[in-house]
Design an enzyme around this catalytic site. Sequence first.
Site, PDB file in Angstrom:
ATOM      1  N   ASP A 183      59.660 -58.488 -16.675  1.00 13.85           N
ATOM      2  CA  ASP A 183      60.257 -58.170 -15.427  1.00 13.85           C
ATOM      3  C   ASP A 183      59.771 -59.465 -14.522  1.00 13.85           C
ATOM      4  O   ASP A 183      58.817 -59.377 -13.976  1.00 13.85           O
ATOM      5  CB  ASP A 183      59.755 -56.974 -14.683  1.00 13.85           C
ATOM      6  CG  ASP A 183      60.746 -56.482 -13.494  1.00 13.85           C
ATOM      7  OD1 ASP A 183      60.903 -57.346 -12.894  1.00 13.85           O
ATOM      8  OD2 ASP A 183      60.742 -55.209 -13.031  1.00 13.85           O
ATOM      9  N   ALA A 238      69.807 -38.359 -16.846  1.00 10.54           N
ATOM     10  CA  ALA A 238      69.491 -37.914 -15.565  1.00 10.54           C
ATOM     11  C   ALA A 238      70.039 -36.113 -15.819  1.00 10.54           C
ATOM     12  O   ALA A 238      69.760 -35.732 -14.668  1.00 10.54           O
ATOM     13  CB  ALA A 238      70.389 -38.388 -14.625  1.00 10.54           C
ATOM     14  N   ASP A 276      71.624 -44.080 -25.056  1.00  7.72           N
ATOM     15  CA  ASP A 276      71.765 -42.944 -23.969  1.00  7.72           C
ATOM     16  C   ASP A 276      73.127 -43.494 -23.208  1.00  7.72           C
ATOM     17  O   ASP A 276      73.943 -42.831 -22.649  1.00  7.72           O
ATOM     18  CB  ASP A 276      71.006 -42.618 -23.145  1.00  7.72           C
ATOM     19  CG  ASP A 276      71.274 -41.341 -22.221  1.00  7.72           C
ATOM     20  OD1 ASP A 276      71.934 -40.334 -22.835  1.00  7.72           O
ATOM     21  OD2 ASP A 276      71.053 -41.474 -21.078  1.00  7.72           O
ATOM     22  N   ARG A 326      71.563 -48.876 -18.928  1.00  8.60           N
ATOM     23  CA  ARG A 326      73.149 -48.952 -18.662  1.00  8.60           C
ATOM     24  C   ARG A 326      73.842 -49.632 -20.069  1.00  8.60           C
ATOM     25  O   ARG A 326      73.076 -50.527 -20.580  1.00  8.60           O
ATOM     26  CB  ARG A 326      73.496 -50.201 -17.464  1.00  8.60           C
ATOM     27  CG  ARG A 326      73.300 -49.193 -16.237  1.00  8.60           C
ATOM     28  CD  ARG A 326      74.573 -48.601 -16.190  1.00  8.60           C
ATOM     29  NE  ARG A 326      74.409 -47.691 -15.080  1.00  8.60           N
ATOM     30  CZ  ARG A 326      74.174 -46.478 -14.595  1.00  8.60           C
ATOM     31  NH1 ARG A 326      73.530 -46.017 -15.673  1.00  8.60           N
ATOM     32  NH2 ARG A 326      73.976 -45.775 -13.627  1.00  8.60           N
ATOM     33  N   GLU A 371      82.310 -45.613 -21.697  1.00 12.84           N
ATOM     34  CA  GLU A 371      81.982 -44.277 -21.792  1.00 12.84           C
ATOM     35  C   GLU A 371      83.191 -43.453 -21.432  1.00 12.84           C
ATOM     36  O   GLU A 371      83.809 -43.678 -20.362  1.00 12.84           O
ATOM     37  CB  GLU A 371      80.737 -43.918 -20.824  1.00 12.84           C
ATOM     38  CG  GLU A 371      79.601 -44.588 -21.418  1.00 12.84           C
ATOM     39  CD  GLU A 371      78.178 -44.373 -20.606  1.00 12.84           C
ATOM     40  OE1 GLU A 371      78.449 -43.536 -19.735  1.00 12.84           O
ATOM     41  OE2 GLU A 371      77.354 -44.968 -20.653  1.00 12.84           O
ATOM     42  N   HIS A 402      75.018 -40.002 -22.327  1.00 11.95           N
ATOM     43  CA  HIS A 402      74.400 -40.587 -21.055  1.00 11.95           C
ATOM     44  C   HIS A 402      73.569 -39.164 -20.449  1.00 11.95           C
ATOM     45  O   HIS A 402      74.272 -38.658 -19.154  1.00 11.95           O
ATOM     46  CB  HIS A 402      75.682 -40.726 -20.374  1.00 11.95           C
ATOM     47  CG  HIS A 402      75.249 -41.777 -18.874  1.00 11.95           C
ATOM     48  ND1 HIS A 402      76.088 -42.701 -18.461  1.00 11.95           N
ATOM     49  CD2 HIS A 402      74.269 -41.695 -18.336  1.00 11.95           C
ATOM     50  CE1 HIS A 402      75.302 -43.194 -17.410  1.00 11.95           C
ATOM     51  NE2 HIS A 402      74.209 -42.533 -17.274  1.00 11.95           N
ATOM     52  N   LEU A 403      72.821 -38.803 -21.137  1.00 11.75           N
ATOM     53  CA  LEU A 403      72.133 -37.505 -20.879  1.00 11.75           C
ATOM     54  C   LEU A 403      70.890 -37.759 -19.819  1.00 11.75           C
ATOM     55  O   LEU A 403      70.017 -36.857 -19.580  1.00 11.75           O
ATOM     56  CB  LEU A 403      71.771 -36.711 -21.887  1.00 11.75           C
ATOM     57  CG  LEU A 403      72.761 -36.003 -22.593  1.00 11.75           C
ATOM     58  CD1 LEU A 403      72.399 -35.304 -23.862  1.00 11.75           C
ATOM     59  CD2 LEU A 403      73.608 -35.177 -21.797  1.00 11.75           C
TER      60      LEU A 403
HETATM   61  N1  LIG Z   1      70.340 -42.928 -18.353  1.00 12.40           N
HETATM   62  C1  LIG Z   1      70.713 -42.473 -17.348  1.00 12.40           C
HETATM   63  O1  LIG Z   1      71.187 -41.294 -17.048  1.00 12.40           O
HETATM   64  C2  LIG Z   1      69.996 -43.223 -16.157  1.00 12.40           C
HETATM   65  C3  LIG Z   1      69.317 -42.418 -15.265  1.00 12.40           C
HETATM   66  C4  LIG Z   1      68.612 -43.222 -13.906  1.00 12.40           C
HETATM   67  C5  LIG Z   1      68.653 -44.600 -14.162  1.00 12.40           C
HETATM   68  N2  LIG Z   1      69.381 -45.204 -14.951  1.00 12.40           N
HETATM   69  C6  LIG Z   1      69.427 -46.546 -15.134  1.00 12.40           C
HETATM   70  O2  LIG Z   1      68.077 -46.928 -15.204  1.00 12.40           O
HETATM   71  C7  LIG Z   1      68.000 -48.339 -14.785  1.00 12.40           C
HETATM   72  C8  LIG Z   1      66.589 -48.585 -14.013  1.00 12.40           C
HETATM   73  O3  LIG Z   1      66.427 -47.749 -12.964  1.00 12.40           O
HETATM   74  P1  LIG Z   1      65.282 -47.711 -12.084  1.00 12.40           P
HETATM   75  O4  LIG Z   1      65.355 -46.527 -11.064  1.00 12.40           O
HETATM   76  O5  LIG Z   1      63.964 -47.849 -12.733  1.00 12.40           O
HETATM   77  O6  LIG Z   1      65.316 -49.028 -11.190  1.00 12.40           O
HETATM   78  P2  LIG Z   1      64.479 -49.815 -10.354  1.00 12.40           P
HETATM   79  O7  LIG Z   1      65.183 -50.743  -9.337  1.00 12.40           O
HETATM   80  O8  LIG Z   1      63.407 -48.989  -9.581  1.00 12.40           O
HETATM   81  O9  LIG Z   1      63.883 -50.858 -11.221  1.00 12.40           O
HETATM   82  C9  LIG Z   1      64.528 -51.831 -12.211  1.00 12.40           C
HETATM   83  C10 LIG Z   1      63.557 -53.160 -12.733  1.00 12.40           C
HETATM   84  O10 LIG Z   1      64.395 -53.963 -13.203  1.00 12.40           O
HETATM   85  C11 LIG Z   1      63.900 -55.208 -12.844  1.00 12.40           C
HETATM   86  N3  LIG Z   1      64.908 -56.265 -13.113  1.00 12.40           N
HETATM   87  C12 LIG Z   1      66.069 -56.643 -12.545  1.00 12.40           C
HETATM   88  N4  LIG Z   1      66.540 -57.601 -13.357  1.00 12.40           N
HETATM   89  C13 LIG Z   1      66.047 -57.912 -14.222  1.00 12.40           C
HETATM   90  C14 LIG Z   1      66.073 -58.780 -15.205  1.00 12.40           C
HETATM   91  N5  LIG Z   1      67.061 -59.333 -15.054  1.00 12.40           N
HETATM   92  N6  LIG Z   1      65.157 -58.854 -16.202  1.00 12.40           N
HETATM   93  C15 LIG Z   1      63.940 -58.107 -16.253  1.00 12.40           C
HETATM   94  N7  LIG Z   1      63.821 -57.055 -15.191  1.00 12.40           N
HETATM   95  C16 LIG Z   1      64.596 -56.964 -14.334  1.00 12.40           C
HETATM   96  C17 LIG Z   1      63.596 -55.237 -11.281  1.00 12.40           C
HETATM   97  O11 LIG Z   1      62.734 -56.134 -11.073  1.00 12.40           O
HETATM   98  C18 LIG Z   1      63.017 -53.881 -11.306  1.00 12.40           C
HETATM   99  O12 LIG Z   1      61.767 -53.662 -11.287  1.00 12.40           O
HETATM  100  C19 LIG Z   1      69.243 -48.486 -14.187  1.00 12.40           C
HETATM  101  O13 LIG Z   1      70.089 -49.407 -14.526  1.00 12.40           O
HETATM  102  C20 LIG Z   1      69.670 -47.091 -13.646  1.00 12.40           C
HETATM  103  O14 LIG Z   1      70.956 -47.326 -13.338  1.00 12.40           O
HETATM  104  C21 LIG Z   1      69.802 -44.651 -16.251  1.00 12.40           C
HETATM  105  O1  LIG Z   2      72.150 -44.175 -12.566  1.00 16.10           O
HETATM  106  C1  LIG Z   2      72.038 -42.935 -12.915  1.00 16.10           C
HETATM  107  O2  LIG Z   2      71.670 -42.140 -12.098  1.00 16.10           O
HETATM  108  C2  LIG Z   2      72.023 -42.347 -14.182  1.00 16.10           C
HETATM  109  O3  LIG Z   2      73.108 -43.030 -14.855  1.00 16.10           O
HETATM  110  C3  LIG Z   2      72.783 -40.957 -14.299  1.00 16.10           C
HETATM  111  O4  LIG Z   2      74.290 -40.811 -14.072  1.00 16.10           O
HETATM  112  P1  LIG Z   2      74.990 -39.439 -14.215  1.00 16.10           P
HETATM  113  O5  LIG Z   2      74.553 -38.786 -12.838  1.00 16.10           O
HETATM  114  O6  LIG Z   2      76.276 -39.597 -14.390  1.00 16.10           O
HETATM  115  O7  LIG Z   2      74.240 -38.689 -15.270  1.00 16.10           O
END
Ligand SMILES: NC(=O)c1ccc[n+]([C@@H]2O[C@H](COP(=O)([O-])OP(=O)(O)OC[C@H]3O[C@@H](n4cnc5c(N)ncnc54)[C@H](O)[C@@H]3O)[C@@H](O)[C@H]2O)c1
Ligand SMILES: O=C(O)[C@H](O)COP(=O)(O)O
Length: 526
Positions: A169, A281, A254, A230, A259, A278-279
């Site tokens: 990171d 959350a 996921d 993502r 999608e 995409h589960l």
């Molecule tokens: N699958 C889901 O349903 C779901 C749910 C919640 C979040 N997410 C995704 O999870 C990801 C992370 O969420 P979070 O809340 O931890 O975010 P966050 O902002 O707290 O953390 C992201 C981290 O990524 C780092 N970062 C940014 N660009 C980077 C790069 N090029 N290389 C390496 N590190 C880098 C940042 O410094 C930060 O520490 C997001 O993409 C979010 O959309 C997915």
């Molecule tokens: O970025 C997020 O919060 C997650 O990808 C969750 O997406 P969702 O709300 O469609 O489950």
Amino acid sequence: MSKVLVSDPIDQAGIDILSQVATVDVKTGLKSAELIEIIGDYDALMIRSGTRVTEEIIEAGTQLKIIGRAGVGVDNVDVPAATRKGIVVVNSPEGNTIAAAEHALAMMLSLSRHIPDANASVKRGEWDRKTFVGAEVYKKTIGIVGLGKIGSHVAAVAKAMGMKLLAYDPFISNERAEQIGCQLVDLDLLMQQADYITLHIPKTPETTHLINAKTLAKMKPTARIINCARGGIIDEAALAAAIKEGKIAGAALDVFESEPLGESDLRSLGKEAILTPHLGASTTEAQVNVAIDVAEQIRDVLLGLPARSAVNIPGLGPDVLEELKPYMQLAETLGNLVGQLAGGRVETLTVRLQGELATNKSQPLVVASLKGLLHQALRERVNYVNANIEAKERGIRVIETRDASVRDYAGSLRLEATGTLGTHSVTGALLGEKEIHLTDVDGFPINVPPSKHMVFTLHRDMPGIIGKLGSLLGSFNVNIASMQVGRKIVRGDAVMALSIDDPLPDGILAEITKVQGIRDAYTVTL
Ligand SMILES: NC(=O)c1ccc[n+]([C@@H]2O[C@H](COP(=O)([O-])OP(=O)(O)OC[C@H]3O[C@@H](n4cnc5c(N)ncnc54)[C@H](O)[C@@H]3O)[C@@H](O)[C@H]2O)c1
Ligand SMILES: O=C(O)[C@H](O)COP(=O)(O)O
């Protein structure tokens, strides 16, 4: 009453909050064209990842004040387009952190022990104990890409399971990584050494296809990769090929480039690949959290209050907001006042943050000052989101200065506006934490709370002038609520600030400047 459109499934807890202040329509599964057709009726739009809010939708949303994303990622919203239109975009940065982290961990263990395929085989009536021999995660190395909120929680749990922690990171300090128990390394080393790689980064131009044929080639043949962040961070075709060719041991995804996932080589993979829709959350707890968090923010914005997690209002996070809230109103009031005193077209606004406000954290006060300045021209079309853009488009130069040595009040703000009609300045501070006071106008010390309708004069400090002005206003039935004079030297120049009960009737300002000794007069409505 305001109208809110909810276009993705949201927990009822959120709908209940919105219903306190708005009519709420829940219409999920709308096609883009259908959304464009109806969005013009709504003041707010609440979404999850299912709705893609394009520039076209934003343009059609002529009444929109806020777009609320009940989750973290706002990559499905054209945030720059919303910003240009002054629409606040909010999310719930922490509401689903645990849910997403636990999903990534569940994916890791499921991959290691082939849980989904073993389960399916038993359900088919089989009893195969050979095919599903797994691997332990204990003492293995996990490589966490993105050590933010989710990545850090994954790290804490992985550590408790006895794993060795590597992280990549570039925006995290070594100290922070050490606190979490991770060794920060570059991406190449992480790809080479980790047994499990898990992605927790946003999708940006830099992270799109960050994991591709070249990076995958660096992984051990026994290593597995997990993406609960993502779609599009991994090149899916390259990943499917790497698994098919046995270059890596497996993957759990996921999220997908497109999608819902359509035709894809990923679907033909065996127990080496686990795919979920995409589960991340999708837990009861996370859905209640994000729905409440975002609905409260939509409610607040519809009531004219600021939002705590706006993604397009720089520097206005919840902690900053809490501290600066009383000063934001001060800044807006001073901006509005100095803009009216300056009249004409303002070319430069200088905002001086004084006393305890002279820190980086106070930067949002500059935006609030601009919002106030532009209020006369733009009314409710200007807000914290677009104030900077609107000022830039009008060619207003904004200068921010700081002076921590000014200690008349704990913190104070001085605004100076220079325009086509000259330069004016106002200073203000808070008394008793909340009460706004003007403490200086055009360099003359005064101490008055601003009122809705005011008159300011620049005059010669001489006997009888206050009486003459009082009689003049009285003859036009203008009632004076309060009056104060600020002067630097006796019988020199002075400023008078009058609070009046109603707007000054047309034509009286010119009469005021005819009073002997009064050089200039201004009326303002705040
Ligand atoms: N699958 C889901 O349903 C779901 C749910 C919640 C979040 N997410 C995704 O999870 C990801 C992370 O969420 P979070 O809340 O931890 O975010 P966050 O902002 O707290 O953390 C992201 C981290 O990524 C780092 N970062 C940014 N660009 C980077 C790069 N090029 N290389 C390496 N590190 C880098 C940042 O410094 C930060 O520490 C997001 O993409 C979010 O959309 C997915
Ligand atoms: O970025 C997020 O919060 C997650 O990808 C969750 O997406 P969702 O709300 O469609 O489950």
